[in-house]
Design an enzyme around this catalytic site. Structure first.
Site, mmCIF file in Angstrom:
data_model
loop_
_atom_site.group_PDB
_atom_site.id
_atom_site.type_symbol
_atom_site.label_atom_id
_atom_site.label_comp_id
_atom_site.label_asym_id
_atom_site.label_seq_id
_atom_site.Cartn_x
_atom_site.Cartn_y
_atom_site.Cartn_z
ATOM 1 N N ASP A 179 0.829 -1.210 0.000
ATOM 2 C CA ASP A 179 0.000 0.000 0.000
ATOM 3 C C ASP A 179 0.867 1.264 0.000
ATOM 4 O OD1 ASP A 179 -2.260 1.507 0.001
ATOM 5 O OD2 ASP A 179 -2.899 0.999 2.028
ATOM 6 N N GLY A 180 0.340 2.291 -0.617
ATOM 7 C CA GLY A 180 1.003 3.604 -0.563
ATOM 8 C C GLY A 180 1.590 4.072 -1.883
ATOM 9 N N TRP A 215 2.883 7.850 -2.660
ATOM 10 C CA TRP A 215 4.283 8.014 -3.080
ATOM 11 C C TRP A 215 4.339 8.859 -4.362
ATOM 12 C CZ3 TRP A 215 7.379 7.112 -7.254
ATOM 13 C CH2 TRP A 215 8.763 7.050 -7.026
ATOM 14 N N HIS A 260 2.759 3.138 -9.077
ATOM 15 C CA HIS A 260 2.638 1.671 -9.176
ATOM 16 C C HIS A 260 3.884 1.083 -9.851
ATOM 17 C CE1 HIS A 260 -1.334 1.715 -7.563
ATOM 18 N NE2 HIS A 260 -1.890 2.322 -8.586
ATOM 19 N N GLU A 268 -11.956 -5.117 -5.667
ATOM 20 C CA GLU A 268 -12.449 -3.737 -5.489
ATOM 21 C C GLU A 268 -11.662 -2.731 -6.343
ATOM 22 O OE1 GLU A 268 -11.899 -5.830 -2.757
ATOM 23 O OE2 GLU A 268 -14.049 -6.259 -2.773
ATOM 24 N N TRP A 322 -11.188 -2.612 -9.399
ATOM 25 C CA TRP A 322 -11.838 -2.263 -10.678
ATOM 26 C C TRP A 322 -12.536 -0.916 -10.585
ATOM 27 C CZ3 TRP A 322 -10.156 -5.056 -14.502
ATOM 28 C CH2 TRP A 322 -9.865 -6.413 -14.317
ATOM 29 N N LEU A 339 10.699 -21.282 -3.340
ATOM 30 C CA LEU A 339 9.711 -20.356 -2.754
ATOM 31 C C LEU A 339 8.355 -20.488 -3.443
ATOM 32 C CD1 LEU A 339 9.114 -17.703 -1.015
ATOM 33 C CD2 LEU A 339 9.648 -16.459 -3.123
ATOM 34 N N SER A 391 -8.612 -5.356 4.371
ATOM 35 C CA SER A 391 -9.127 -5.133 3.012
ATOM 36 C C SER A 391 -9.411 -6.419 2.236
ATOM 37 C CB SER A 391 -8.162 -4.244 2.200
ATOM 38 O OG SER A 391 -8.009 -3.008 2.825
ATOM 39 N N GLU A 451 0.475 -12.704 12.633
ATOM 40 C CA GLU A 451 0.902 -11.478 13.307
ATOM 41 C C GLU A 451 0.812 -10.370 12.269
ATOM 42 O OE1 GLU A 451 1.754 -11.098 16.476
ATOM 43 O OE2 GLU A 451 1.412 -13.225 16.872
#
Ligand code: FPP
Length: 245
Positions: free
Chosen positions: A25-26, A30, A42, A72, A74, A136, A201, A212
């Site tokens: 987020d952010g 930014w 982005h 959401e 969209w 991973l 969200s 956590e």
């Protein structure tokens, strides 16, 4: 090859979170702070992704899940949605070879059928090409919603019950879990949401039951490997009781 960012000595390599989930987020804030268009925020938010994924893989985190596009999202302007869709395509085009080299297995969480054809095909191909890899587990949530994921699992179980191949009384947590997009991936141990926002969200509602939560103030494009390590250190200093004492 030597690890580019080894774990700092205060982190116990034996007690790493098995599954880290990140709400990146952010990007918008930014971009605004740098007087740039949101799409460039982005884009900046994909530039740090490579090192974060690489490091999670290098230090031995089992699974990393990234929230790239929610059901959401969209609702945002067409320009922003188009920019995000293009970034997702660009990301897979530029990273897939290195991911394969590092044995990363990609799984897409979310409804691929609701995506434009180029994205749908690129994502399906990334899954297909990495299905057999055992490094991973990299889950990318695209067109994902946690409630929709639970509804989809419930529908699958109901269909099997209606077809007579499943006894409703036999439905337990493990069975429901096996119908989630994350089937076979351990629960989230550590959920990080950058930019100081403290909300889930609609992300991994089931999988975060005992996670956590950490909410660093850093905006996502400024979040780098040392920030990830700081989060892991904070995680290791939490007292996890799972309802016990
Ligand atoms: C939230 O920032 C971020 C998103 C909605 C998109 C995250 C996507 C990326 C980082 C790029 C694509 C990802 C991959 C895996 C290729 P925001 O725009 O809500 O920020 P704001 O709250 O500051 O406006």
């Amino acid at each position: 090859m030597a690890i580019k960012y080894p774990l700092p000595p205060e982190i116990d390599p034996e007690r790493l979170p098995r599954h880290i989930a990140i709400i990146m987020d952010g990007n918008g804030r930014w971009a605004k702070a740098h007087k740039l268009q949101v799409a460039l925020g982005h884009r900046a938010g994909t530039e740090n992704l490579r090192e974060i994924i690489r490091n999670a893989s290098d230090i031995g985190v089992g699974a990393l899940t990234l929230y790239a596009f929610s059901t959401e999202n969209w609702r945002r302007s067409k320009t922003e949605v188009d920019a995000l869709m293009q970034l997702i395509l660009d990301f897979f085009a530029s990273e897939i070879d290195e991911l394969i080299e590092n044995r990363v297995r990609i799984t897409i969480l979310g409804d691929k059928d609701g995506l434009p054809a180029p994205q749908r095909e690129a994502l399906a191909q990334a899954e297909e090409r990495t299905r057999h890899l055992e490094g991973l587990r990299l889950n990318i949530a695209v067109n994902y919603g946690g409630r929709a994921e639970l509804v989809r699992a419930a529908q699958q179980l109901a269909r099997e019950a209606a077809d007579g191949v499943l006894d409703p009384a036999a439905i337990d947590e493990a069975m429901l879990e096996s119908r989630l997009y994350t089937a076979g991936v351990p629960d989230v141990d550590l959920l990080i949401r950058t930019s100081g926002e403290m909300r889930l969200s609609n992300f991994l509602l089931w999988q975060c039951s005992y996670a956590e939560f950490l909410f660093p103030e850093t905006l996502w494009p400024d979040f780098h490997v040392p920030d990830l390590h700081r989060c892991i250190w904070q995680f290791q200093n939490r007292d996890r009781r799972y309802g016990g004492r």
